[in-house]
Design a protein around this motif. Structure first.
Motif, PDB file in Angstrom:
ATOM      1  N   SER A 163       0.817  -1.217   0.000  1.00 45.14           N
ATOM      2  CA  SER A 163       0.000   0.000   0.000  1.00 45.14           C
ATOM      3  C   SER A 163       0.851   1.268   0.000  1.00 45.14           C
ATOM      4  O   SER A 163       0.360   2.348  -0.324  1.00 45.14           O
ATOM      5  CB  SER A 163      -0.941   0.008   1.208  1.00 45.14           C
ATOM      6  OG  SER A 163      -0.191  -0.050   2.413  1.00 45.14           O
ATOM      7  N   LYS A 188      -1.983   1.358  -8.716  1.00 45.54           N
ATOM      8  CA  LYS A 188      -3.336   1.879  -8.922  1.00 45.54           C
ATOM      9  C   LYS A 188      -3.657   2.023 -10.408  1.00 45.54           C
ATOM     10  O   LYS A 188      -4.575   2.745 -10.787  1.00 45.54           O
ATOM     11  CB  LYS A 188      -3.493   3.219  -8.201  1.00 45.54           C
ATOM     12  CG  LYS A 188      -3.363   3.099  -6.683  1.00 45.54           C
ATOM     13  CD  LYS A 188      -3.507   4.445  -6.005  1.00 45.54           C
ATOM     14  CE  LYS A 188      -3.524   4.305  -4.486  1.00 45.54           C
ATOM     15  NZ  LYS A 188      -2.299   3.672  -3.964  1.00 45.54           N
ATOM     16  N   LEU A 254      -8.886  -3.747  -9.283  1.00 46.41           N
ATOM     17  CA  LEU A 254      -8.505  -3.381  -7.914  1.00 46.41           C
ATOM     18  C   LEU A 254      -9.472  -3.968  -6.887  1.00 46.41           C
ATOM     19  O   LEU A 254      -9.063  -4.335  -5.778  1.00 46.41           O
ATOM     20  CB  LEU A 254      -8.445  -1.856  -7.787  1.00 46.41           C
ATOM     21  CG  LEU A 254      -7.315  -1.165  -8.565  1.00 46.41           C
ATOM     22  CD1 LEU A 254      -7.409   0.350  -8.408  1.00 46.41           C
ATOM     23  CD2 LEU A 254      -5.950  -1.666  -8.101  1.00 46.41           C
ATOM     24  N   GLU A 255     -10.737  -4.098  -7.258  1.00 45.77           N
ATOM     25  CA  GLU A 255     -11.701  -4.656  -6.308  1.00 45.77           C
ATOM     26  C   GLU A 255     -11.380  -6.118  -6.001  1.00 45.77           C
ATOM     27  O   GLU A 255     -11.573  -6.585  -4.867  1.00 45.77           O
ATOM     28  CB  GLU A 255     -13.131  -4.517  -6.840  1.00 45.77           C
ATOM     29  CG  GLU A 255     -13.383  -5.236  -8.156  1.00 45.77           C
ATOM     30  CD  GLU A 255     -14.784  -4.975  -8.697  1.00 45.77           C
ATOM     31  OE1 GLU A 255     -15.639  -5.863  -8.518  1.00 45.77           O
ATOM     32  OE2 GLU A 255     -15.004  -3.902  -9.282  1.00 45.77           O
ATOM     33  N   ASN A 258      -8.000  -6.207  -3.845  1.00 45.10           N
ATOM     34  CA  ASN A 258      -8.169  -5.807  -2.444  1.00 45.10           C
ATOM     35  C   ASN A 258      -9.152  -6.686  -1.677  1.00 45.10           C
ATOM     36  O   ASN A 258      -9.362  -6.478  -0.477  1.00 45.10           O
ATOM     37  CB  ASN A 258      -8.629  -4.347  -2.385  1.00 45.10           C
ATOM     38  CG  ASN A 258      -7.546  -3.400  -2.891  1.00 45.10           C
ATOM     39  OD1 ASN A 258      -6.381  -3.532  -2.525  1.00 45.10           O
ATOM     40  ND2 ASN A 258      -7.926  -2.454  -3.748  1.00 45.10           N
ATOM     41  N   ASN A 259      -9.745  -7.658  -2.349  1.00 41.45           N
ATOM     42  CA  ASN A 259     -10.668  -8.588  -1.689  1.00 41.45           C
ATOM     43  C   ASN A 259      -9.832  -9.640  -0.950  1.00 41.45           C
ATOM     44  O   ASN A 259      -9.188 -10.493  -1.565  1.00 41.45           O
ATOM     45  CB  ASN A 259     -11.570  -9.244  -2.734  1.00 41.45           C
ATOM     46  CG  ASN A 259     -12.647 -10.116  -2.115  1.00 41.45           C
ATOM     47  OD1 ASN A 259     -12.485 -10.642  -1.007  1.00 41.45           O
ATOM     48  ND2 ASN A 259     -13.749 -10.288  -2.830  1.00 41.45           N
ATOM     49  N   ALA A 260      -9.841  -9.599   0.375  1.00 42.01           N
ATOM     50  CA  ALA A 260      -8.980 -10.470   1.187  1.00 42.01           C
ATOM     51  C   ALA A 260      -9.225 -11.947   0.906  1.00 42.01           C
ATOM     52  O   ALA A 260      -8.303 -12.772   0.983  1.00 42.01           O
ATOM     53  CB  ALA A 260      -9.187 -10.167   2.667  1.00 42.01           C
ATOM     54  N   LEU A 265      -3.613 -10.243  -1.945  1.00 39.97           N
ATOM     55  CA  LEU A 265      -2.953  -9.293  -1.057  1.00 39.97           C
ATOM     56  C   LEU A 265      -3.155  -9.772   0.376  1.00 39.97           C
ATOM     57  O   LEU A 265      -4.269  -9.731   0.914  1.00 39.97           O
ATOM     58  CB  LEU A 265      -3.555  -7.898  -1.255  1.00 39.97           C
ATOM     59  CG  LEU A 265      -2.777  -6.697  -0.727  1.00 39.97           C
ATOM     60  CD1 LEU A 265      -1.371  -6.647  -1.322  1.00 39.97           C
ATOM     61  CD2 LEU A 265      -3.524  -5.403  -1.051  1.00 39.97           C
ATOM     62  N   ASP A 268      -0.765  -7.056   3.527  1.00 37.99           N
ATOM     63  CA  ASP A 268      -0.200  -5.972   2.711  1.00 37.99           C
ATOM     64  C   ASP A 268       1.018  -6.436   1.903  1.00 37.99           C
ATOM     65  O   ASP A 268       1.933  -5.664   1.615  1.00 37.99           O
ATOM     66  CB  ASP A 268       0.175  -4.769   3.589  1.00 37.99           C
ATOM     67  CG  ASP A 268       0.222  -3.463   2.791  1.00 37.99           C
ATOM     68  OD1 ASP A 268      -0.412  -3.402   1.716  1.00 37.99           O
ATOM     69  OD2 ASP A 268       0.909  -2.522   3.232  1.00 37.99           O
TER      70      ASP A 268
END
Length: 286
Positions: A163, A188, A254-255, A258-260, A265, A268
Motif C-alpha cells: 500500500s 493503482k 482493484l476490487e 483488495n478482496n482479502a 494481497l 499488505d
C-alpha cells in the motif's frame, strides 16, 4: 599474374589450375583458372577465371572483405591487356566465409582465345592477371537466435508494504540468456487501467542503452497466496528503445486485488512473478 607455357598440355591435364598465393590489401589471394571452362557453372566453350580469398582461418568471425577487382589477359601482339569486369565499373564484391570466390564463368570464348590473331595465345604461351583494390569496411554482423525454455527464467518479486508503493515501481533486475529484465507495476493502474486495475509489465533493461530489439515470450503472474488460483497473462513482444516495456494495463481489477478472500494481497504483501518462456540472443561481430 600467371604466365603459362605449354598451355595446350595444361588444358588437357587439369580441369582447374590455381595460382600461387599473393598478397593484396593485407589479405591473401589466388587466381583460379579453368582452361576449358567451369562446366559445373555452364562455362563450356569459354575460359573461366576467378579471384579467391585464401588463408581466412585467422580472420574474425563474421568477417567481410569488400573488393573492387579486374581480371585480364595479355594481348602479346599489341602489347596491351584485355580487361574484364562488371558492366558497372565501380562494382564492389563482398567476400565472406560463405562466398570466397568471385569472377567470370565466361571470361573469354575459347574460339577467340585460341585465334592467334587476337594475341592471347602465342607459341602456346599466355598471361593472365588481376588487379585488386580492397576497401576498408567498418560494418558489423548481427547474429540473432531464439532460446526456448531458457534456464533461470522466473523472477519472483515479493512486495511487502504494498500500500506504500509509489505510482510506479520496478523490481530488481534479473538475467535470462544474457539479457536483463525487470517487472514494472502500477499499483493503482495506468493508461486505460488507471484507478480501475493493477497494471503489470515486463521491462527490457537492454533497450535503455541500445538501439537493438529484444524478443521475449513471457507470462506475468499475481500469486493467490491462499487458494493457489493464480492470475496470469501471456504475451509476445519485440522490445525496443521506444517500447521498452510490454504487458497489461488491466491485469487485475482493484476490487479483486483488495478482496482479502481472493488471496492476492495478504498482510499488505503482494507476490508478482515474471516467467520468460522464449528470449532472443543477439551477438555483434565487427
Amino acid at each position: 599474374m600467371i604466365k603459362i607455357e605449354s598451355y595446350s598440355i595444361l588444358s588437357e591435364t587439369v580441369e582447374k589450375y590455381e595460382s600461387g598465393v599473393f598478397e593484396a590489401g593485407g589479405h591473401k589471394w589466388r587466381l583460379s583458372l579453368y582452361p576449358k571452362g567451369n562446366k559445373k557453372m555452364n562455362g563450356s566453350g569459354h575460359i573461366s577465371l576467378y579471384l579467391a580469398i585464401v588463408e581466412t582461418e585467422n580472420l574474425p568471425r563474421g568477417w567481410e572483405i569488400y573488393v573492387n577487382f579486374k581480371l585480364f589477359v595479355f594481348d602479346q601482339i599489341r602489347d596491351k591487356y584485355l580487361t574484364i569486369h562488371d558492366a558497372d565499373d565501380s562494382s564492389i564484391k563482398r567476400f565472406h566465409d560463405m562466398k570466397t570466390e568471385w569472377g567470370f564463368t565466361k571470361f573469354l570464348p575459347l574460339d577467340t582465345f585460341n585465334d592467334v590473331s587476337h594475341g592471347y595465345l602465342v607459341n602456346d604461351c599466355c598471361l593472365f592477371g588481376v588487379e585488386v583494390f580492397v576497401h576498408k569496411h567498418s560494418g558489423k554482423l548481427e547474429c540473432v537466435s531464439i532460446t526456448e525454455k531458457p534456464a533461470n527464467c522466473t523472477l519472483t518479486w515479493k512486495i511487502e508494504n504494498f500500500s506504500a508503493l509509489d505510482e510506479e515501481s520496478y523490481s530488481q533486475e534479473f538475467t535470462v540468456a544474457d539479457s536483463q529484465w525487470k517487472i514494472l507495476v502500477y499499483p493503482k493502474g495506468n493508461s486505460n487501467g488507471k484507478a480501475k486495475a493493477i497494471s503489470v509489465y515486463l521491462c527490457s533493461c537492454n533497450c535503455l542503452l541500445s538501439d537493438l530489439k529484444y524478443f521475449a515470450e513471457f507470462k506475468l503472474r499475481i500469486r493467490d497466496q491462499i487458494n493457489k488460483n493464480h492470475v496470469e497473462n501471456t504475451a509476445k513482444h519485440w522490445f525496443s528503445k521506444s517500447l521498452k516495456d510490454w504487458g497489461f494495463s488491466q491485469f487485475l481489477l482493484l476490487e479483486n486485488l483488495n478482496n482479502a478472500s481472493k488471496g492476492f494481497l495478504v498482510n499488505d504483501t503482494l507476490i508478482l512473478e515474471a516467467e520468460i518462456m522464449a528470449v532472443s540472443n543477439i551477438k555483434l561481430f565487427s
